[in-house]
Scaffold this active site. Structure first.
Site, mmCIF file in Angstrom:
data_model
loop_
_atom_site.group_PDB
_atom_site.id
_atom_site.type_symbol
_atom_site.label_atom_id
_atom_site.label_comp_id
_atom_site.label_asym_id
_atom_site.label_seq_id
_atom_site.Cartn_x
_atom_site.Cartn_y
_atom_site.Cartn_z
ATOM 1 N N ASP A 95 0.842 -1.194 0.000
ATOM 2 C CA ASP A 95 0.000 0.000 0.000
ATOM 3 C C ASP A 95 0.882 1.251 0.000
ATOM 4 O OD1 ASP A 95 -2.367 1.399 0.029
ATOM 5 O OD2 ASP A 95 -2.778 1.073 2.160
ATOM 6 N N HIS A 96 0.251 2.421 0.100
ATOM 7 C CA HIS A 96 0.894 3.734 0.002
ATOM 8 C C HIS A 96 2.390 3.764 0.304
ATOM 9 C CE1 HIS A 96 -2.848 6.111 -0.326
ATOM 10 N NE2 HIS A 96 -3.357 5.165 0.438
ATOM 11 N N GLU A 169 -3.214 8.470 7.500
ATOM 12 C CA GLU A 169 -2.949 7.044 7.523
ATOM 13 C C GLU A 169 -1.448 6.823 7.608
ATOM 14 O OE1 GLU A 169 -4.823 3.255 5.383
ATOM 15 O OE2 GLU A 169 -3.677 4.476 3.985
ATOM 16 N N HIS A 212 -9.257 8.988 4.313
ATOM 17 C CA HIS A 212 -8.890 7.864 5.167
ATOM 18 C C HIS A 212 -9.569 7.997 6.525
ATOM 19 C CE1 HIS A 212 -5.081 7.366 2.606
ATOM 20 N NE2 HIS A 212 -5.826 6.306 2.410
ATOM 21 N N HIS A 249 -9.629 4.242 -2.532
ATOM 22 C CA HIS A 249 -8.983 4.413 -1.233
ATOM 23 C C HIS A 249 -9.917 5.187 -0.311
ATOM 24 C CE1 HIS A 249 -4.629 3.345 -1.970
ATOM 25 N NE2 HIS A 249 -5.123 3.312 -3.199
ATOM 26 N N ASN A 271 -9.471 -0.587 -1.027
ATOM 27 C CA ASN A 271 -8.656 -0.768 0.173
ATOM 28 C C ASN A 271 -9.515 -0.710 1.422
ATOM 29 O OD1 ASN A 271 -6.617 -0.637 -1.712
ATOM 30 N ND2 ASN A 271 -5.378 0.825 -0.562
#
Length: 343
Positions: A95-96, A169, A212, A249, A271
């Protein structure tokens, strides 16, 4: 089943795209959360994606190591071993990864994959995400292209992000970003498609108000129509067959209608992290509160090993997290869609 190879991963994505559903992509931080994801996909009869963020990798490596890349490799290897015992297809994803973490996270992961593929083994991960959204668009795409070329050498798919997902996040806070940055333009989607499609298949996290975390109803204004407008612009300029594989997201707490609309417009991966974090922790808290005098050695007593044994509450967390993922499969229409041994 073994973790999918590149061709099988593409078949998974094609299945989602053609049949208008999306795969839950579950952020994991431990063997327990990986087990929960595998259990859920099995019970939902859904193929799925297990992913690790920089923070998840660092946590997974333990306090004595504290290295995001090393932890991500360990978690991926564990998931790969356990996936062999399940009858669904699993892809592994990171992820990110923001620009400042490329050298410490993506570079060592790609180096390990290069070493393994040279020895005839699969890469560590099926796909990676480079999140260049904090930097200017042209710089974001230029850096994405360079990383993508390295991924393609090992048949690894790249996910990129244009626009900005709000909230916080893994310590990356975008809560102060200008609201217009939360919405990707059709022009930016066309630009990304033109620049990256010649290299290969990629995933695009285009933003449409995503944030998020979980917020009270009405606080997050999602506009899935933005995805449709971008896809239409790509089809007009490059052809209908060039519509992109999109990623959602910041979907925790979203209305089901917004989720389904996004899927109808080309989202094939969503996600999920915040909701599954809570789902794992909630029954653990319940266990501790109901067994307070057993989990603690208080007033000279010895406690109750049956209730402070981590296995007693860990199983409850795993089960509840799996149930939340099954619900995600239903929301995203992936339940019952597993390709099984057909790929």
């Amino acid at each position: 089943m073994p973790v999918v190879n590149y061709q099988q991963y593409c078949q998974m994505l094609d299945n989602a795209k053609q049949n208008k559903f999306a795969y839950p992509a579950i952020n994991t931080t431990s063997s327990e959360t990986i087990n929960a994801a595998l259990l859920a996909f099995k019970e939902a009869k859904s193929d799925g994606i297990i992913q690790v963020s920089t923070g998840g990798g660092k946590f997974g490596s333990g306090l004595g190591v504290g290295d995001a890349a090393k932890g991500a490799i360990a978690l991926a290897d564990y998931a790969r071993q356990m996936a062999e015992y399940y009858d669904v297809n699993i892809a592994l994803h990171t992820d990110h990864c923001h620009p400042e973490a490329v050298d410490s996270f993506l570079v060592p992961l790609l180096a390990e994959s290069k070493k393994r593929t040279a020895a005839g083994q699969p890469p560590v991960f099926s796909s990676h995400m480079f999140d260049g959204s904090p930097i200017p668009m042209k710089e974001n795409i230029a850096q994405s292209k360079e990383i993508f070329k390295k991924c393609r050498e090992m048949d690894v798919i790249l996910e990129i992000e244009i626009g900005v997902v709000g909230g916080e996040e893994d310590g990356h806070d975008t809560s102060g970003v200008k609201k217009e940055k939360l919405y990707t333009t059709p022009e930016d989607m066309v630009f990304a498609a033109k620049e990256l499609l010649p290299i290969g298949r990629f995933l695009l996290a285009a933003t449409f108000g995503n944030v998020h975390g979980v917020y009270k109803p009405g606080n997050v204004k999602l506009q899935p129509i933005i995805l449709k407008n971008g896809q239409d612009a790509i089809a007009k300029e490059l052809g209908a067959d060039k519509r992109l594989d999109l990623v959602f997201h910041g979907g925790s707490g979203s209305d089901l209608k917004d989720i389904r609309d996004a899927v109808d417009y080309g989202v094939i991966k969503m996600n999920i992290d915040t909701d599954t974090q809570y789902a794992y922790t909630r029954p653990v808290v319940d266990h501790m509160m109901k067994n307070y005098d057993g989990v603690l050695k208080i007033e000279g007593e010895v406690g109750n090993k049956k209730v402070y044994d981590p296995r007693s509450w860990g199983k409850k967390g795993e089960r509840n997290m799996a149930d939340r993922i099954i619900r995600a499969c239903e929301d995203l229409r992936s339940s019952g869609t597993s390709l099984g041994k057909n790929i």
